[in-house]
Motif scaffolding. Structure first.
Motif, PDB file in Angstrom:
ATOM      1  N   LYS A  49      -0.128   4.966  -1.255  1.00  0.00           N
ATOM      2  CA  LYS A  49      -1.527   4.933  -1.679  1.00  0.00           C
ATOM      3  C   LYS A  49      -2.465   5.407  -0.571  1.00  0.00           C
ATOM      4  O   LYS A  49      -2.139   5.334   0.611  1.00  0.00           O
ATOM      5  CB  LYS A  49      -1.912   3.517  -2.100  1.00  0.00           C
TER       6      LYS A  49
ATOM      7  N   ALA B 189       0.830  -1.206   0.000  1.00  0.00           N
ATOM      8  CA  ALA B 189       0.000   0.000   0.000  1.00  0.00           C
ATOM      9  C   ALA B 189       0.863   1.253   0.000  1.00  0.00           C
ATOM     10  O   ALA B 189       0.364   2.351   0.233  1.00  0.00           O
ATOM     11  CB  ALA B 189      -0.917  -0.002   1.218  1.00  0.00           C
TER      12      ALA B 189
ATOM     13  N   THR C 155      -5.199   6.085   5.520  1.00  0.00           N
ATOM     14  CA  THR C 155      -6.069   4.917   5.628  1.00  0.00           C
ATOM     15  C   THR C 155      -7.389   5.323   6.251  1.00  0.00           C
ATOM     16  O   THR C 155      -7.408   5.989   7.288  1.00  0.00           O
ATOM     17  CB  THR C 155      -5.424   3.809   6.487  1.00  0.00           C
TER      18      THR C 155
ATOM     19  N   VAL D  72      -1.712  -2.209   6.107  1.00  0.00           N
ATOM     20  CA  VAL D  72      -1.616  -0.938   5.382  1.00  0.00           C
ATOM     21  C   VAL D  72      -0.628   0.009   6.051  1.00  0.00           C
ATOM     22  O   VAL D  72       0.241   0.597   5.404  1.00  0.00           O
ATOM     23  CB  VAL D  72      -3.008  -0.281   5.282  1.00  0.00           C
TER      24      VAL D  72
ATOM     25  N   ALA E 238       1.360   3.383   3.708  1.00  0.00           N
ATOM     26  CA  ALA E 238       0.318   4.053   2.928  1.00  0.00           C
ATOM     27  C   ALA E 238       0.309   5.543   3.276  1.00  0.00           C
ATOM     28  O   ALA E 238       0.726   5.955   4.361  1.00  0.00           O
ATOM     29  CB  ALA E 238      -1.040   3.446   3.240  1.00  0.00           C
TER      30      ALA E 238
ATOM     31  N   VAL F 203      -5.708   4.374   1.102  1.00  0.00           N
ATOM     32  CA  VAL F 203      -6.381   3.078   1.205  1.00  0.00           C
ATOM     33  C   VAL F 203      -7.712   3.220   1.944  1.00  0.00           C
ATOM     34  O   VAL F 203      -7.802   3.889   2.975  1.00  0.00           O
ATOM     35  CB  VAL F 203      -5.486   2.055   1.935  1.00  0.00           C
TER      36      VAL F 203
END
Length: 277
Positions: free
Chosen positions: A107, A104, A133, A125, A130, A109
């Motif tokens: 990103k 992740a 989240t 994650v 990430a 998420v």
């Protein structure tokens, strides 16, 4: 966590995934199970011949056995919910059971679900870096810390269910564990009515702004995320709320699993007092 073999030695009261897998692998090799294990084999039937020996899939090449142990666990096939406009979403969609080899990193998420699978997905994650989240949960569930003393005290409820004194541990959890996040504690359904989630990391991630936990209902997908009806504390599922778009480029469906089937076993093994689960 309990030990499933006398030789098991946990480094902590709540071992992580790597510890559990490594201990299982050691036992598997110690007893030579690699030579007795056949992967990627779907069992469709288990029957007995005239001598009472068991045959798998009506195929003697698998061998003849004195007994069958159905260790299918509690999770069957992944339960993948299909939601409106899913095909419009430009990002990736995975079930929480399909995260091996995924990342992740970089990103935004979105995790759909609020149970144990969502918590595991959140840990994955956060530890793969990430950008952000968001957990989209339909309901609130009790979360208790990974603390041996706290968990031992809760286990002292010998009745195993709600009592007139349940408000005491619930109040202490809200004040000492939830603290500023008390809004996430359930308003209905006591601590002993369902199995609580055991995790000490969730609230830390929320407080550090690495994650957010939103209560509400999924309306459907958009090109850039999820259309979501966010509900206030105490408003039931499907109740009124504020419609928002939660943006993301990776969606993890932490929507649980189908119940495993024992349909491969013959009906006669379920004679009274035994019943199929």
């Amino acid at each position: 966590m309990y030990r499933f073999h006398p030789s098991i030695r946990w480094a902590a009261g709540y071992p992580d995934r790597q510890q559990i897998v490594s201990q299982i692998t050691q036992l598997w090799k110690r007893y030579g199970l690699q030579e007795r294990t056949r992967f990627n084999t779907r069992v469709t039937s288990a029957s007995q011949d005239r001598s009472g020996r068991w045959i798998i899939n009506n195929d003697p090449s698998f061998g003849y056995f004195d007994g069958v142990l159905a260790a299918v666990g509690t999770c069957g096939d992944p339960k993948m919910a299909h939601m409106p406009n899913e095909d419009r979403f430009k990002g990736e969609i995975f079930h929480s059971s399909k995260l091996d080899g995924k990342t992740a990193a970089g990103k935004k998420v979105l995790i759909i679900g609020g149970g144990a699978s969502a918590v595991e997905a959140l840990e994955f994650v956060v530890h793969t870096n990430a950008i952000s989240t968001s957990v989209l949960a339909r309901s609130d569930k009790w979360i208790i810390p990974r603390n041996a003393i706290v968990d031992a005290l809760l286990a002292m409820n010998v009745f195993g269910q709600e009592t007139i004194f349940s408000w005491i541990p619930e109040s202490l959890l809200k004040k000492l564990f939830y603290r500023d996040l008390e809004d996430l504690a359930p308003t209905s359904g006591g601590l002993f009515t369902e199995t609580p989630m055991v995790n000490s990391d969730i609230f830390r991630q929320i407080r550090n702004h690495n994650a957010e936990w939103l209560r509400g209902d999924i309306i459907g997908f958009s090109e850039n995320g999820i259309r979501f009806r966010q509900r206030a504390k105490g408003v039931p599922k499907g109740g009124p709320g504020r419609d928002i778009e939660v943006k993301g480029d990776m969606v993890i469906m932490a929507t649980g699993y189908q119940r495993p089937s024992l349909s491969f076993l013959p009906p006669e093994v379920f004679e009274e007092p035994y019943h199929p689960p």
